[in-house]
Design a protein around this motif. Structure first.
Motif, PDB file in Angstrom:
ATOM      1  N   GLY A 123       0.795  -1.219   0.000  1.00  0.00           N
ATOM      2  CA  GLY A 123       0.000   0.000   0.000  1.00  0.00           C
ATOM      3  C   GLY A 123       0.826   1.268   0.000  1.00  0.00           C
ATOM      4  N   GLN A 124       2.129   1.156   0.284  1.00  0.00           N
ATOM      5  CA  GLN A 124       2.988   2.339   0.240  1.00  0.00           C
ATOM      6  C   GLN A 124       3.409   2.638  -1.196  1.00  0.00           C
ATOM      7  N   TYR A 125       3.507   3.923  -1.512  1.00  0.00           N
ATOM      8  CA  TYR A 125       3.908   4.340  -2.851  1.00  0.00           C
ATOM      9  C   TYR A 125       5.428   4.257  -2.980  1.00  0.00           C
ATOM     10  N   ILE A 126       5.885   3.517  -4.002  1.00  0.00           N
ATOM     11  CA  ILE A 126       7.324   3.348  -4.205  1.00  0.00           C
ATOM     12  C   ILE A 126       7.707   3.537  -5.670  1.00  0.00           C
ATOM     13  N   SER A 127       6.710   3.707  -6.560  1.00  0.00           N
ATOM     14  CA  SER A 127       6.959   3.596  -7.999  1.00  0.00           C
ATOM     15  C   SER A 127       7.320   4.912  -8.682  1.00  0.00           C
ATOM     16  N   GLU A 128       8.002   5.802  -7.976  1.00  0.00           N
ATOM     17  CA  GLU A 128       8.498   7.041  -8.589  1.00  0.00           C
ATOM     18  C   GLU A 128       9.628   6.701  -9.568  1.00  0.00           C
ATOM     19  N   TRP A 129       9.611   7.325 -10.748  1.00  0.00           N
ATOM     20  CA  TRP A 129      10.705   7.143 -11.704  1.00  0.00           C
ATOM     21  C   TRP A 129      11.880   8.031 -11.308  1.00  0.00           C
TER      22      TRP A 129
END
Length: 202
Positions: A123-129
């Motif tokens: 559920g944590q956001y990790i997908s930053e380019w």
């Protein structure tokens, strides 16, 4: 190693950003334009009201032509640095409430080596380019992680796996199977100005 509390640390980072900006002869408006960080948020950072995320730290460092560690307080002068369990600056990946945070184990002024410990929960956001000059390696300790590298097949990491690649290839991570993951990221910056930035297609 005793660390300052969050408020004091934010104030030190803000003062450092402001000092570097003024030393570079940049107005707040110009630094905001070069970094892609909004001027109101930049003002909050300089006043110590808000803490920069990982992507913001790298964007500011790039715009100021310094290594990311230059924005953080300098550690005590020593050729040997020991970071104990639970120590290290916690920095969220992005400026959003659900962003995963990395623990900066090595991220110091003048040091081209950077080591960040990531413990990622479902559920944590990790997908930053990200992309940056230099080289990087990701070592997975637990969980399953997909590493997307622009122009290359997706690499699936399982515990004990490592992937390394030129860091100027746009890349991001994706959590797999809705399970926690623990990874170490090592970055070798080539020198001043070698800051992470968001690629144009992100």
């Amino acid at each position: 190693m005793t660390q300052p509390d969050e408020g004091a640390l934010n104030a030190m980072i803000g003062a450092t950003v402001k000092g570097l900006r003024e030393k570079s002869g940049l107005s707040m408006r110009e630094l905001a334009r070069r970094s892609g960080v909004s001027q109101p948020f930049l003002s909050q950072i300089e006043r110590g009201v808000s803490a920069p995320s990982m992507i913001t730290t790298y964007r500011l460092a790039d715009a100021l032509d310094v290594l990311p560690g230059a924005l953080l307080p300098a550690p005590p002068a020593s050729r040997v640095s020991v970071i104990r369990a639970g120590e290290g600056r916690s920095i969220p990946v992005a400026n959003r409430a659900d962003a995963a945070a990395g623990r900066a184990l090595v991220m110091q002024p003048g040091n081209p080596l950077e080591v960040i410990d990531y413990r990622i929960e479902p559920g944590q956001y990790i997908s930053e380019w990200f992309e940056l000059p230099g080289e990087l390696a990701v070592y997975l300790i637990s969980g399953v992680l997909d590493v997307e590298i622009s122009g290359h097949p997706t690499v699936r990491l399982e515990p004990g796996d490592l992937v390394s690649h030129p860091a100027d290839l746009p890349h991001r991570w994706l959590l797999v199977d809705d399970e926690p993951a623990h990874a170490l990221l090592a970055i070798a910056h080539p020198g001043e100005g070698a800051a992470l930035r968001a690629p144009s297609h992100s």
